[in-house]
Design a protein around this motif. Structure first.
Motif, mmCIF file in Angstrom:
data_model
loop_
_atom_site.group_PDB
_atom_site.id
_atom_site.type_symbol
_atom_site.label_atom_id
_atom_site.label_comp_id
_atom_site.label_asym_id
_atom_site.label_seq_id
_atom_site.Cartn_x
_atom_site.Cartn_y
_atom_site.Cartn_z
ATOM 1 N N GLY A 44 20.443 73.118 27.493
ATOM 2 C CA GLY A 44 20.280 72.066 28.894
ATOM 3 C C GLY A 44 21.193 71.003 28.825
ATOM 4 O O GLY A 44 21.503 70.628 30.186
ATOM 5 N N GLY A 45 21.334 70.404 28.024
ATOM 6 C CA GLY A 45 22.378 69.294 28.116
ATOM 7 C C GLY A 45 23.508 69.500 28.661
ATOM 8 O O GLY A 45 23.981 68.893 29.366
ATOM 9 N N HIS A 46 24.288 70.482 28.164
ATOM 10 C CA HIS A 46 25.457 71.003 28.567
ATOM 11 C C HIS A 46 25.417 71.202 30.058
ATOM 12 O O HIS A 46 26.500 70.902 30.907
ATOM 13 N N LEU A 47 24.286 72.039 30.585
ATOM 14 C CA LEU A 47 24.199 72.321 31.865
ATOM 15 C C LEU A 47 24.020 71.418 32.751
ATOM 16 O O LEU A 47 24.594 71.089 33.768
ATOM 17 N N ALA A 48 23.415 70.311 32.229
ATOM 18 C CA ALA A 48 23.293 68.938 33.107
ATOM 19 C C ALA A 48 24.698 68.300 33.087
ATOM 20 O O ALA A 48 24.651 67.659 34.034
ATOM 21 N N LEU A 49 25.311 68.031 32.089
ATOM 22 C CA LEU A 49 26.549 67.465 32.191
ATOM 23 C C LEU A 49 27.565 68.405 33.164
ATOM 24 O O LEU A 49 28.405 67.513 33.863
ATOM 25 N N LEU A 50 27.663 69.670 32.982
ATOM 26 C CA LEU A 50 28.586 70.102 34.291
ATOM 27 C C LEU A 50 28.125 70.007 35.496
ATOM 28 O O LEU A 50 29.082 69.695 36.497
ATOM 29 N N ALA A 51 26.822 69.993 35.649
ATOM 30 C CA ALA A 51 26.088 69.569 36.968
ATOM 31 C C ALA A 51 26.414 68.307 37.640
ATOM 32 O O ALA A 51 26.860 67.910 38.762
ATOM 33 N N ALA A 52 26.795 67.402 36.566
ATOM 34 C CA ALA A 52 26.769 65.682 36.713
ATOM 35 C C ALA A 52 28.528 65.896 37.136
ATOM 36 O O ALA A 52 28.887 64.618 37.633
ATOM 37 N N THR A 53 29.068 66.655 37.140
ATOM 38 C CA THR A 53 30.732 66.649 37.568
ATOM 39 C C THR A 53 30.633 65.989 39.040
ATOM 40 O O THR A 53 31.848 65.412 39.518
ATOM 41 N N GLY A 54 29.676 66.688 39.800
ATOM 42 C CA GLY A 54 29.690 66.226 41.090
ATOM 43 C C GLY A 54 29.456 64.554 41.317
ATOM 44 O O GLY A 54 30.219 64.119 42.288
ATOM 45 N N ILE A 55 28.540 64.349 40.480
ATOM 46 C CA ILE A 55 28.352 62.783 40.702
ATOM 47 C C ILE A 55 29.530 62.001 40.082
ATOM 48 O O ILE A 55 29.887 60.966 40.828
ATOM 49 N N VAL A 56 29.982 62.376 39.118
ATOM 50 C CA VAL A 56 31.215 61.777 38.629
ATOM 51 C C VAL A 56 32.315 61.833 39.616
ATOM 52 O O VAL A 56 32.900 60.722 39.776
ATOM 53 N N THR A 57 32.384 62.696 40.257
ATOM 54 C CA THR A 57 33.557 63.022 41.437
ATOM 55 C C THR A 57 33.246 61.962 42.668
ATOM 56 O O THR A 57 34.126 61.178 42.971
ATOM 57 N N ALA A 58 32.017 62.166 43.147
ATOM 58 C CA ALA A 58 31.478 61.549 44.435
ATOM 59 C C ALA A 58 31.311 60.041 44.237
ATOM 60 O O ALA A 58 31.696 59.158 45.081
ATOM 61 N N VAL A 59 30.523 59.514 43.354
ATOM 62 C CA VAL A 59 30.212 58.255 43.267
ATOM 63 C C VAL A 59 31.171 57.168 43.262
ATOM 64 O O VAL A 59 31.158 56.163 44.315
#
Length: 360
Positions: free
Chosen positions: A211-226
């Motif tokens: 689950g941690g890896h899944l969450a990190l991959l999903a966080a790429t959108g936040i890392v890009t947009a914020v």
């Protein structure tokens, strides 16, 4: 004119944006064992989801209809999406391959590449200091090529792709969040298709690493947009000259991480090459600040002359009557036109003060 509190907020947003971009090399290694292309595909997919939610909250959808009605702008958006895909992919690969320092060099030399493209593609004229900076930058690339034993192709690809992206974005002229939404919409289907293909072949790491890896991959959108949202907030609150100086924060942080945190090698010839790049950027920044100061002084002088001429015309009109007043006003207008044509061109730029002060 922006208030002091707004400018302070703008500086904080600017530091936040470029600080996050500068520290992002710490994030991509966390996504291993995912490969660079898989990370890139997730970044495209999740970025679209993030900006779609942001646009929904802000209720900004009218631009989509306008974009779809302009085939040329739509085509340029697709080209921009392709170019930034190359930039993102090479950068992610470089960081995870232990080439953070060379990647940072790409963003150090990006201003020099942008200037060179302005001359070659847009036919812009350079001031002597700008020519000198570009020449020093070219010498730096040669020195680094000798030091690496090859051309610094990671740096060159990053610099030229981002400079091309900036040139296209200037022609598209869409807001930051809207632009990211349009570009990731273009990227979405190919990226999603690639991820589905990875899953069907059993090579996807999305669900196989916990689950941690899944969450990190999903966080790429936040890392890009914020960071982009912070940059947009800074851009409307601080002068462009300030943003131009803040842009060096990101590669400085990246370089420091590469040397201090990732312990990448820096033999003398690389220090020499980076030293030349930094010298070119110092010269470029000094020239830009000097030119901006001269443009402001020229604009103030023109405004003062215009006010004096208008006042003289008004006095003459009062003294001699309406007919004579009209003649005086005509003379004043001619004087202002002559002043504008002879006294306010930005040195070496070939543009008037009004044009020079417009955002790039």
């Amino acid at each position: 004119m922006k208030s002091g509190s707004e400018q302070r907020a703008g500086l904080l947003y600017g530091f936040g944006a470029y600080g996050m971009w500068g520290l992002v090399p710490l994030f991509w290694p966390l996504l291993k064992p995912s490969g660079a292309i898989e990370i890139l595909a997730h970044r495209m997919v999740w970025s679209l989801g993030f900006v779609a939610v942001a646009l929904l909250v802000m209720r900004r959808w009218g631009w989509i209809r306008d974009l779809l009605r302009q085939p040329r702008k739509l085509a340029l958006t697709a080209v921009a999406a392709s170019v930034i895909t190359v930039n993102w992919g090479v950068y992610i690969w470089a960081v995870n391959a232990g080439q953070v320092v060379e990647a940072s060099l790409g963003y150090f030399i990006n201003p020099l590449v942008t200037i060179a493209m302005g001359v070659l593609i847009l036919g812009e004229r350079l001031r002597p200091a700008q020519w000198t900076a570009v020449g020093i930058g070219f010498a730096a690339v040669l020195v680094l090529a000798v030091g690496y034993g090859r051309p610094p192709w990671i740096s060159l690809v990053l610099a030229f792709s981002f400079a091309t992206y900036g040139l296209i974005k200037k022609k598209i002229n869409i807001g930051g969040v809207e632009s990211l939404a349009a570009e990731t919409a273009v990227q979405f289907l190919p990226a999603l298709g690639y991820l589905l293909w990875l899953g069907s072949t059993g090579e996807s790491t999305f669900t196989s690493q916990g689950g941690g890896h899944l969450a990190l991959l999903a966080a790429t959108g936040i890392v890009t947009a914020v960071p982009l949202v912070c940059f947009g907030a800074a851009a409307i609150r601080v002068p462009l000259s300030t943003l131009g100086l803040l842009q060096y924060l990101a590669p400085v942080f990246q370089f420091a991480l590469g040397v201090v945190y990732f312990h990448e090698a820096m033999p003398p010839e690389r220090w020499a090459g980076f030293g030349l790049v930094w010298a070119a950027l110092v010269l470029l920044t000094w020239d830009a600040l000097r030119t901006a100061r001269r443009n402001r002084a020229a604009a103030a002088a023109l405004a003062a002359r215009t006010a004096d001429t208008a006042g003289a015309g008004a006095t003459a009109a009062t003294a001699t009557g309406a007919v004579t007043g009209e003649a005086a006003a005509g003379t004043a207008t001619q004087a202002v036109a002559e002043t504008a044509s002879t006294g306010v061109a930005a040195p070496g730029s070939g543009t008037s003060v009004s044009a020079a002060r417009e955002p790039a």
